[in-house]
Design an enzyme around this catalytic site. Structure first.
Site, short mmCIF file in Angstrom:
data_model
loop_
_atom_site.label_atom_id
_atom_site.label_comp_id
_atom_site.label_asym_id
_atom_site.label_seq_id
_atom_site.Cartn_x
_atom_site.Cartn_y
_atom_site.Cartn_z
N HIS B 71 -1.70 2.72 4.44
CA HIS B 71 -1.58 4.17 4.34
C HIS B 71 -2.94 4.82 4.09
O HIS B 71 -3.78 4.29 3.38
CB HIS B 71 -0.54 4.59 3.29
CG HIS B 71 -0.91 4.40 1.86
ND1 HIS B 71 -1.60 5.34 1.15
CD2 HIS B 71 -0.64 3.39 0.99
CE1 HIS B 71 -1.74 4.92 -0.10
NE2 HIS B 71 -1.17 3.74 -0.22
N ASP B 177 -6.83 3.22 -3.69
CA ASP B 177 -5.43 3.14 -3.22
C ASP B 177 -5.29 4.25 -2.17
O ASP B 177 -5.11 5.40 -2.54
CB ASP B 177 -4.48 3.33 -4.40
CG ASP B 177 -3.01 3.47 -3.99
OD1 ASP B 177 -2.71 3.30 -2.80
OD2 ASP B 177 -2.19 3.77 -4.86
N GLU B 209 2.46 8.12 2.36
CA GLU B 209 3.04 7.00 1.61
C GLU B 209 3.28 7.39 0.17
O GLU B 209 4.30 7.04 -0.43
CB GLU B 209 2.12 5.77 1.69
CG GLU B 209 2.74 4.49 1.14
CD GLU B 209 2.47 4.23 -0.35
OE1 GLU B 209 3.04 3.27 -0.88
OE2 GLU B 209 1.72 5.00 -1.00
N ASP B 232 -1.64 -2.89 1.27
CA ASP B 232 -1.74 -1.87 0.23
C ASP B 232 -2.45 -2.49 -0.98
O ASP B 232 -2.98 -3.60 -0.89
CB ASP B 232 -0.34 -1.35 -0.13
CG ASP B 232 -0.35 0.09 -0.67
OD1 ASP B 232 -1.38 0.51 -1.25
OD2 ASP B 232 0.66 0.78 -0.52
#
Lengths: 338, 350
Positions: B71, B177, B209, B232
């Protein structure tokens, strides 16, 4: 702005119709009848959605637009009837019993019952969460005769009231959206094929809109709903107020609208001189979420009517906002698509 | 490319990616970055209506499609109102940790970009409790009139901390992230560019996401891939997180009902074959990653989840180890290459 009296009578009838999630038949019949003179086709799906087709007028461009307003309302479901005829229930959707204490609810059979906070009883823990029940004043046998049993649902029995500028009552969330769709259907002249979806089961998780979007696979979708107006006492930072114009959706818990899509709606509003407000709510989702994520993704935009005291029988909205939302929706549906 | 060159490339990508803004639903600013780090190894790219960006790296046979998903979006804030003193009120986009916000620098993406600081009433801090998000605001320096001329409800606010290079190839910054996942996929595509692989690789930078794995759902529906791998980050051990993966000990392969057992086992075996150290994460419930949407979209896709250990998730000092990122990319490349021979033989039906 003037509007024939009978238009508000339609909204009054729509709010009066019984239609908690999964039991939308009465609302659906009323809407289907109101839509019939302007519909090219009307059908129901297995979730209980009502889908009214209005085919393109003039030079059709082959594009398909879904317009969606949910027709279900919050309510309660009977879970147990004790030997004295007191009725226990579970909420259907975001029904908050504490906000309806002393109010009357109505079953589909027409029987009404009052919502009562249970007395904690001697020596009981008064800090325990309150419990509620319904009292129709009938014995279990009489309840059964009156058509009320476990699994049946009830909704607020309040009738809509009007002032010069506002309407107030139960189920404005989202009969106001259904009203806007019906009023739009009467007026709109679009080169696109339009699918007016009166969706079922939104209040329990936007279920009907999901299957309707999958079935229709539209090129674009508009979601019309009621949203939270927070112009209430002791709120120093108001996001949405009554009378400020329709809300154009930016974000809710289920969706983030693509910036270009919401700007397209805003541009149509500006060019028509329609005031609007931006809707950003961090509680509650709408049909916009599952519709956007249907299949490989559907471009969505949202219009909403700012409404005070949502999910109570005192939901209150401004007539001007409702009519302006209708005008804006008509423009959205008549605009050329990129 | 030799190891150290690859490592500095990863660190460079992390620094560049962290500096960009891509709050959920507003990922478009990352397009150029993705073209630079993925696009150069691919033949086609396109975007969809949810904000996903797809890149195709064709295989020799193209008989099947392998979907690699990382993402692009990050958590952030959104303007809701401007109060009478010109302070900008906001709501969270994604799982923002309110404790990490006070006194931080932000960028308000209004008519032009404005730097702001997150302000709060000092008395509230003294009460010893985290200040609730609704009591925080952004100060950009102007009064209400001037602020309203420059921003309006719906504008995005992104975090603007300095990217930090720590010792031992460890980096810290916002949005690692999942910029770390994007970097790992860049390594994978780069490795693949020198190797033969049978099946088409669809690398997708998924949108949204952080607000519920939304882009992955529509991406998987479109791709109809034979297998999908989500890339991820996952929690790494820190002073207050003990039961977690370790930073610097390699990629984390998740096991659980969200992940296909056969594909998971295949990934573990590939790591062993390639002598890539890996860690195991147990996910008894649907993972909080794109894997949950990839598995169930359309008629369903056998899915695996590879995660990069990360400390202090959803704060402005998310911390990762560049070697973990590099090894994750290498494992993905090995998995894609390996599937050339084996995909037909794997029967994913339970």
């Amino acid at each position: 702005m003037t509007t024939p009296e009978e238009n508000w009578r339609l909204l009054r009838e729509l709010t009066a119709a019984f239609g908690p999630s999964g039991r939308e038949d009465e609302a659906r019949r009323l809407i289907a009848a109101a839509a019939a003179p302007y519909a090219d086709e009307t059908r129901e799906d297995v979730l209980g959605d009502l889908i009214v087709t209005r085919r393109a007028r003039g030079a059709a461009d082959g594009r398909r637009i879904m317009v969606c307003a949910h027709m279900d309302e919050i309510g309660v479901m009977v879970t147990h009837i004790d030997e004295n005829g007191f009725i226990r229930f579970s909420p259907v959707g975001g029904f908050q019993a504490a906000r309806l204490e002393g109010q009357r609810l109505r079953f589909q059979s027409g029987l009404t019952a009052v919502l009562v906070r249970q007395h904690p009883g001697a020596g009981q823990d008064s800090a325990a969460p309150p419990r509620f029940y319904l009292d129709a004043g009938l014995s279990p046998a009489a309840l059964s005769e009156a058509g009320v049993g476990v699994g049946d649902m009830a909704v607020s029995a309040v009738e809509m009231t009007e002032t010069a500028g506002t309407v107030s009552g139960k189920a404005l969330d989202n009969r106001v959206g259904c009203f806007i769709l019906l009023e739009t259907l009467r007026r709109v002249q679009s080169r696109h094929d339009l699918y007016f979806v009166f969706s079922a089961q939104e209040e329990v998780g936007a279920r009907g809109a999901k299957t309707a979007a999958f079935a229709l696979a539209p090129d674009l979708a508009y979601i019309v709903d009621a949203t939270i107006a927070d112009d209430i006492p002791r709120n120093p930072v108001v996001r949405l107020r009554l009378g400020g114009g329709p809300a154009v959706k930016v974000m809710d818990r289920s969706v983030i609208i693509a910036p270009a899509r919401r700007e397209a709606v805003a541009a149509l509003a500006r060019s028509a001189g329609i005031p609007f407000q931006w809707e950003i709510i961090d509680q509650g989702g709408t049909d916009a979420g599952p519709v956007q994520l249907s299949r490989g993704g559907v471009p969505v935009a949202g219009l909403a009517v700012p409404t005070r005291y949502i999910h109570t029988p005192a939901e209150t909205a401004a007539k001007a906002d409702i009519l302006l939302a209708r005008d804006l929706l008509v423009r959205c549906l008549e605009a050329d698509m990129d | 490319m030799e190891q150290n060159g690859l490592l500095s490339w990863v660190e460079e990508i992390l620094a560049q990616g962290s500096a960009l803004s891509g709050v959920s639903g507003h990922e478009a600013d990352l397009s150029g970055f993705l073209a630079d780090i993925w696009g150069v190894y691919c033949t086609e790219s396109r975007k969809d209506v949810v904000g996903n960006q797809f890149f195709l790296k064709p295989g020799k046979s193209g008989a099947n499609k392998i979907l690699l998903a990382a993402h692009t979006d990050e958590i952030g804030l959104i303007v809701t109102a401007v109060d009478k003193n010109g302070f900008i009120r906001f709501a969270p986009v994604g799982g923002v940790d309110a404790r990490a916000l006070p006194a931080q620098a932000v960028t308000v993406h209004g008519r032009s970009e404005m730097t702001g600081v997150i302000c709060y009433a000092p008395a509230e801090r003294r009460a010893g409790k985290p200040v609730p998000l609704t009591h925080l605001a952004v100060d950009v320096g102007y009064d209400r009139e001037e602020v309203l001329a420059r921003t309006r409800p719906g504008d995005i606010i992104s975090f603007a901390p300095e990217f930090q290079t720590l010792l031992n190839h460890v980096c810290a910054g916002k949005a690692l992230d999942n910029r770390a996942g994007l970097a790992a996929l860049a390594v994978c595509l780069r490795e693949l560019s020198g190797r033969a692989h049978a099946h088409d690789v669809i690398a997708v930078a998924t949108a949204q996401e952080e607000v519920g794995c939304r882009g992955a759902a529509t991406a998987a529906f479109q791709a109809q891939a034979a297998v999908a791998i989500a890339v991820d980050v996952t929690h790494a051990q820190s002073p207050d997180v003990k039961q977690a993966a370790q930073l610097g000990k390699g990629p984390v392969i998740a096991r659980g009902p969200n992940l296909h057992p056969l594909l998971t086992e295949y990934m573990e075996n590939k790591a062993r074959d390639e002598r890539i150290p890996f860690q195991t994460e147990v996910a008894p419930r649907p993972t909080g990653t794109d894997a949950r949407a990839l598995q169930l979209a359309g008629a369903g896709t056998p899915t695996s989840l590879i995660s990069i250990p990360l400390r202090y998730m959803h704060t402005l000092v998310e911390t990762v180890s560049a070697p973990d990122v590099m090894l994750t990319g290498k494992l993905l490349a090995a998995a894609v290459t390996g599937l050339s021979a084996e995909l037909e033989e794997l029967d994913f039906a339970y």
